[in-house]
Write an enzyme that holds these catalytic residues in place. Structure first.
Site, PDB file in Angstrom:
ATOM      1  N   TYR A 170       0.649  -1.199   0.014  1.00 44.10           N
ATOM      2  CA  TYR A 170       0.068   0.049  -0.147  1.00 44.10           C
ATOM      3  C   TYR A 170       0.877   1.482   0.026  1.00 44.10           C
ATOM      4  O   TYR A 170       1.433   1.425   0.874  1.00 44.10           O
ATOM      5  CB  TYR A 170      -0.910   0.031   1.223  1.00 44.10           C
ATOM      6  N   PHE A 225     -15.021  -6.220   1.360  1.00 42.24           N
ATOM      7  CA  PHE A 225     -16.190  -5.715   0.825  1.00 42.24           C
ATOM      8  C   PHE A 225     -17.546  -6.518   1.496  1.00 42.24           C
ATOM      9  O   PHE A 225     -18.448  -6.895   0.940  1.00 42.24           O
ATOM     10  CB  PHE A 225     -16.327  -6.210  -0.587  1.00 42.24           C
ATOM     11  N   PRO A 226     -17.498  -6.377   2.949  1.00 40.11           N
ATOM     12  CA  PRO A 226     -18.722  -7.120   3.425  1.00 40.11           C
ATOM     13  C   PRO A 226     -20.049  -6.287   3.153  1.00 40.11           C
ATOM     14  O   PRO A 226     -21.085  -7.100   3.484  1.00 40.11           O
ATOM     15  CB  PRO A 226     -18.487  -7.410   4.904  1.00 40.11           C
ATOM     16  N   LEU A 227     -19.966  -5.169   2.693  1.00 39.36           N
ATOM     17  CA  LEU A 227     -21.231  -4.376   2.560  1.00 39.36           C
ATOM     18  C   LEU A 227     -21.722  -4.364   1.113  1.00 39.36           C
ATOM     19  O   LEU A 227     -22.407  -3.305   0.709  1.00 39.36           O
ATOM     20  CB  LEU A 227     -21.181  -2.877   3.139  1.00 39.36           C
ATOM     21  N   GLY A 228     -21.119  -5.182   0.572  1.00 38.23           N
ATOM     22  CA  GLY A 228     -21.206  -5.196  -1.045  1.00 38.23           C
ATOM     23  C   GLY A 228     -20.269  -4.173  -1.862  1.00 38.23           C
ATOM     24  O   GLY A 228     -20.806  -3.880  -3.214  1.00 38.23           O
TER      25      GLY A 228
END
Length: 253
Positions: free
Chosen positions: A63, A213-216
């Protein structure tokens, strides 16, 4: 954030970690490349997260590259004993900021040492091998040789626990045949549930499943359209625990 104590905990290796953590990917500049526009705000954000009870930070030395880890060190070192830092290796950045696979023994060894130096650690709590056969999702390909390098570095005392990221079930079993793993980091949310059966199996084996990406959320360059409303969804940076899973605030890499 004031209710973080209510999210519960999950076992990661030999530590009990809160089910909501902080993903450090966006501390670097645009495209996760170069320095941030406001370094002091990045430092303040990290300190606030820990002050509010975050005890897990997910990062990587690619990163920036190097920049995010150096910011974490400046903000938080010496680290609170309850803070767990988890990193990943298996990729590098070229001069344009592209994500390039970095799976050779020399590249993986250098990546571990870079993480240690830039984070100011003698041992990293968890290092995940990020499979790069496809940047945007799991794809088959052997990780045996690369994961064996991590297992050797673990035996040298540079790594406490091992994990894998962006992997298939076959690759998970391939890794476990070489050395124990404590977590799997894959893309998962209510609309992307390909790992449902895998999550249950890993839970039975005491291995944390860490969804990104657990919230889409989508890849930063992607768009998705709802079939009914044709509503545009872009990626989101916040993260929320999915019941039964250990949620890590991870993004695309």
């Amino acid at each position: 954030m004031n209710d973080i104590e209510q999210v519960g905990t999950f076992k990661l290796g030999d530590r009990q970690i809160k089910r909501m953590g902080y993903g450090a990917m966006q501390l670097a500049g645009p495209g996760v490349f170069g320095p941030p526009k406001d370094k002091e705000s990045a430092i303040a954000l990290l300190r606030a997260a820990v002050e509010y009870g975050v005890d897990h930070i997910d990062t990587s030395d690619f990163y920036g590259p190097h920049i995010t880890n150096r910011i974490i060190r400046e903000a938080l070192h010496p680290y609170p004993k309850e803070l767990t830092l988890v990193t990943k290796i298996g990729a590098r950045r070229n001069e344009k900021g592209d994500w390039i696979p970095a799976f050779s023994k020399a590249e993986l060894t250098q990546a571990v040492h870079d993480n240690l130096i830039n984070l100011g650690l003698e041992q990293i709590e968890v290092v995940n091998l990020r499979a790069m056969f496809s940047v945007h999702g799991p794809a088959e390909g052997s990780i045996s040789e690369s994961f064996s390098v991590l297992a050797e570095l673990q035996q040298e005392g540079l790594i406490r626990h091992l994990g894998v990221s962006n992997v298939t079930e076959k690759q998970i079993e391939e890794a476990r045949a070489i050395a124990p793993i404590v977590c799997v980091q894959n893309h998962y949310n209510l609309a992307h549930r390909h790992d449902d059966a895998l999550i249950e199996q890993l839970a039975q084996d005491g291995i944390a499943y860490v969804p990104f990406f657990p919230l889409g959320a989508l890849h930063r360059c992607s768009l998705q359209f709802c079939n009914k409303r044709q509503k545009r969804y872009r990626h989101r940076r916040c993260r929320l625990l999915l019941p039964g899973c250990y949620s890590d605030p991870q993004t695309s890499c």
